[in-house]
Design an enzyme around this catalytic site. Structure first.
Site, mmCIF file in Angstrom:
data_model
loop_
_atom_site.group_PDB
_atom_site.id
_atom_site.type_symbol
_atom_site.label_atom_id
_atom_site.label_comp_id
_atom_site.label_asym_id
_atom_site.label_seq_id
_atom_site.Cartn_x
_atom_site.Cartn_y
_atom_site.Cartn_z
ATOM 1 N N SER A 150 18.888 -5.258 -24.003
ATOM 2 C CA SER A 150 19.626 -4.315 -23.151
ATOM 3 C C SER A 150 19.810 -4.845 -21.728
ATOM 4 O O SER A 150 20.847 -4.606 -21.107
ATOM 5 C CB SER A 150 18.917 -2.964 -23.120
ATOM 6 O OG SER A 150 17.604 -3.117 -22.631
ATOM 7 N N GLU A 198 16.600 -2.595 -15.603
ATOM 8 C CA GLU A 198 15.276 -1.946 -15.516
ATOM 9 C C GLU A 198 14.201 -2.929 -15.020
ATOM 10 O O GLU A 198 13.014 -2.678 -15.199
ATOM 11 C CB GLU A 198 14.894 -1.368 -16.893
ATOM 12 C CG GLU A 198 15.773 -0.201 -17.307
ATOM 13 C CD GLU A 198 15.380 0.426 -18.653
ATOM 14 O OE1 GLU A 198 15.386 -0.293 -19.668
ATOM 15 O OE2 GLU A 198 15.072 1.631 -18.687
ATOM 16 N N LYS A 208 4.745 -3.008 -24.985
ATOM 17 C CA LYS A 208 6.205 -3.077 -25.169
ATOM 18 C C LYS A 208 6.869 -3.608 -23.901
ATOM 19 O O LYS A 208 7.810 -4.406 -23.968
ATOM 20 C CB LYS A 208 6.768 -1.704 -25.548
ATOM 21 C CG LYS A 208 8.260 -1.796 -25.840
ATOM 22 C CD LYS A 208 8.822 -0.672 -26.647
ATOM 23 C CE LYS A 208 10.255 -0.997 -27.064
ATOM 24 N NZ LYS A 208 11.146 0.143 -27.005
ATOM 25 N N ASN A 230 12.032 2.607 -21.831
ATOM 26 C CA ASN A 230 11.322 1.338 -21.677
ATOM 27 C C ASN A 230 10.763 1.196 -20.278
ATOM 28 O O ASN A 230 11.247 1.822 -19.330
ATOM 29 C CB ASN A 230 12.289 0.175 -21.940
ATOM 30 C CG ASN A 230 12.449 -0.106 -23.428
ATOM 31 O OD1 ASN A 230 11.589 0.243 -24.236
ATOM 32 N ND2 ASN A 230 13.551 -0.728 -23.788
ATOM 33 N N ASN A 251 13.819 -9.697 -22.591
ATOM 34 C CA ASN A 251 14.964 -9.141 -21.864
ATOM 35 C C ASN A 251 15.283 -10.005 -20.639
ATOM 36 O O ASN A 251 16.443 -10.317 -20.368
ATOM 37 C CB ASN A 251 14.671 -7.707 -21.396
ATOM 38 C CG ASN A 251 14.660 -6.715 -22.532
ATOM 39 O OD1 ASN A 251 14.333 -7.061 -23.647
ATOM 40 N ND2 ASN A 251 15.022 -5.473 -22.265
ATOM 41 N N ALA A 304 23.119 6.315 -25.193
ATOM 42 C CA ALA A 304 22.909 5.815 -26.552
ATOM 43 C C ALA A 304 21.731 6.507 -27.231
ATOM 44 O O ALA A 304 21.860 7.041 -28.343
ATOM 45 C CB ALA A 304 22.681 4.298 -26.486
ATOM 46 N N MET A 305 20.571 6.507 -26.583
ATOM 47 C CA MET A 305 19.362 7.024 -27.232
ATOM 48 C C MET A 305 19.308 8.552 -27.250
ATOM 49 O O MET A 305 18.937 9.153 -28.263
ATOM 50 C CB MET A 305 18.113 6.467 -26.535
ATOM 51 C CG MET A 305 17.947 4.990 -26.713
ATOM 52 S SD MET A 305 17.733 4.519 -28.440
ATOM 53 C CE MET A 305 15.989 4.818 -28.645
#
Ligand code: NAD
Length: 309
Positions: free
Chosen positions: A257, A269, A184, A102, A192, A10-11
């Site tokens: 995500s 993650e 972050k 992230n 998340n 995606a990124m």
């Protein structure tokens, strides 16, 4: 400028589209067969704010990379980064590397493969969704906050940042990117993780009566770990940002995500979020029971997903 994007989901695809629009040479590097084949045969399809665009692009598997880049942008998930760098092997050589994934710990992962003098790290507020192989959609705009962690490549870094800005990526440079990355990651370690466990959206989490207790349990421990590591960290700022995002006009309707990874049966993650803070806290003798427990619950959900396969 010649830019390799390693991790073309995606990124990676979103950043490629922005850089291609400004006439950069971009090579996609990915390990997913269907993605690499589709990109080579049909190009990258990008639904940008409702308008569909197509970009022709060369795509390679990591082991087939034998060319030099001005910059390699690393855009796997945090837990996939080490394998990507291993597969890229000598091709990263002395190349400037930028990681915006992230989680905490990505810089240490890269340092296992390259010198700190080659590393730029940061966070991004861009977002994107993978539709299928060679295809993404995104809306709105975003920004990047990064820092060069080395000393001898300032001129090259200035060129890269100027090119990214000319491509509309909105880059600002930080003097304390580790604090930015921790802030972050702490935000993600709350929203998340709880949305993943509770199977709820950001806004639904905001309606929970005990939400402050749940947020504090994660953030108080991270505050202590940050103090032990001498990382500047302000819990109240993270809470204020979280509270803003509960609004449906912000991220209220969004499923983070990690929630999406769990619902699609993928690994998460978590070891680079609560799991990272828990490990570091244990090293310092700090009570990190809540972050440890949340990490174990997410791992348990990953294990149960495996049983369903
Ligand atoms: P993604 O899963 O869509 O893309 C990862 C890509 O890496 C995939 O195409 C996969 O095939 C490839 N890959 C993984 N391991 C590989 C390996 N060993 N060798 C070769 N290819 C490999 O992930 P994403 O959503 O693009 O997220 C990337 C990072 O950016 C994550 O850390 C995520 O948390 C962060 N992020 C994502 C968003 C978003 O909106 N998607 C926003 C901000 C930050």
């Amino acid at each position: 400028m010649k830019i390799g994007i390693a991790g073309f989901g995606a990124m990676g695809s979103l950043f490629a589209a922005k850089l291609l629009e400004h006439n950069n040479e971009v090579v996609a590097i990915d390990g997913w067969d269907q993605n690499v084949n589709t990109l080579n045969e049909k190009g990258l399809t990008f639904e940008d704010n409702g308008e569909t665009k197509n970009y022709s692009i060369k795509a390679l598997f990591p082991k087939d990379v034998n060319e030099k880049f001005d910059l390699i942008l690393l855009f796997t998930k945090a837990m996939q980064l080490d394998e990507m760098l291993t597969n890229l092997g000598d091709s990263i050589d002395d190349t400037l590397l930028l990681v915006l994934a992230n989680g905490v710990g990505n810089v240490e992962t890269i340092e296992g493969h390259s010198s700190r003098d080659n590393i730029m790290a940061g966070t991004t507020l861009w977002s994107s969704e993978l539709v299928g192989p060679g295809s993404i959609k995104a809306s709105g705009t975003g920004s990047i906050n990064l820092q060069y962690l080395g000393t001898s490549k300032d001129a090259k870094v200035a060129e890269v940042v100027a090119e990214m800005n000319a491509s509309g990526l909105n880059v600002t440079q930080s003097n304390d990117v580790i604090s930015v990355i921790w802030t972050k990651a702490a935000f993600n370690s709350v929203i998340n993780t709880y949305c993943g466990i509770l199977d709820c959206s950001v806004g639904q989490f905001g309606t929970i009566k005990d939400r402050d207790f749940l947020m504090d349990s994660v953030l108080d421990e991270i505050s202590e770990v940050a103090a032990a590591e001498k990382v500047e960290f302000h819990k109240e700022k993270v809470k204020a940002t979280l509270e803003e995002q509960f609004d449906p006009k912000k991220s209220g309707n969004h499923y983070p995500s990690l929630h999406q990874d769990l619902s699609k049966g993928r690994k998460t993650e978590i070891d680079f979020l609560n799991g990272y803070f828990a490990k570091l806290g244990e090293k310092h003798g700090i009570n990190v029971d809540d972050n440890s427990l949340l990490t174990s619950i997410i791992h348990a959900k990953e294990d149960l997903n495996e049983l369903k396969k």
